[in-house]
Design an enzyme around this catalytic site. Sequence first.
Site, PDB file in Angstrom:
ATOM      1  N   SER A 146       6.331-115.820 -21.544  1.00 17.90           N
ATOM      2  CA  SER A 146       5.634-114.623 -22.003  1.00 17.90           C
ATOM      3  C   SER A 146       6.652-113.572 -22.390  1.00 17.90           C
ATOM      4  CB  SER A 146       4.740-114.075 -20.885  1.00 17.90           C
ATOM      5  OG  SER A 146       4.246-112.786 -21.190  1.00 17.90           O
ATOM      6  N   TYR A 159       1.582-111.506 -12.739  1.00 17.44           N
ATOM      7  CA  TYR A 159       1.747-112.205 -14.021  1.00 17.44           C
ATOM      8  C   TYR A 159       3.201-112.132 -14.484  1.00 17.44           C
ATOM      9  CZ  TYR A 159       0.743-113.751 -18.789  1.00 17.44           C
ATOM     10  OH  TYR A 159       0.736-114.453 -19.969  1.00 17.44           O
TER      11      TYR A 159
END
Length: 255
Positions: A146, A159
């Site tokens: 990410s 996350y």
Amino acid sequence: MMALSLFDLSGRKALVTGASRGIGFSIATGLGRAGARVVLNGRDAAALDRAVATLREEGIDAAARPFDVTDPGAVETAVAAIEAEGPIDILVNNAGVQKRQLIVDLSVEDWRRVVETNLDAVFVVGQAVARRMLTRRAGKIINICSLTSEVGRATIAPYSASKGAVKMLTKTMCAEWARHGIQVNGIGPGWFKTELNRALVEDPAFTTWLEARAPIGRWGELEELQGAAIFLASPASSYVNGHVLYVDGGVTAVV
């Protein structure tokens, strides 16, 4: 034509986790269009069946394999069954969840749920598939990292932490497996319009901020991840290993 053949995935089989929608479905679509047989994973069998039907309508060879990527026993059973029908040449570890909350308000249970899905599953599925690839001395593993593998943002601590760890797990997998013919790389998506980003997509203030922050000046479209996936899954990337390819519209390139 010879150059284009470097991106041909005909005759290869790809397992894509978390593939019933969003990034996983888009990547499965791209790999299928490049000639791969794609096996879509997820926990919702009905959603997987709909995704597979959509791909088959396009002429893509696709199958569904529902299992929980956080359950080592279920993973081993599923991988063995898929391999019984032919080797897994490409693995895309994509399954992921999000929890938006300030750290001081975040429960331990929510922290563990995000890390278990986003990080532990990459280890569990990667290990099960790599054990077979190692005996063949060939294979491609793509871990979905990410933008937040590199930068932090308020309210998404588990996350960001999990995706930062996936980046380093990708590099360590490379360190152990590269000499055995396995290439392990990552894709780091920036801000794309996905279910995980629904809260941001529906926030006009965030879109205005993103348009000013990203050099490209817009959200990413899911189809724009397909080229990176095809490249890393194909012979074209034969000397690329331990790398994270950020598909983020230039966000990580600027302050």
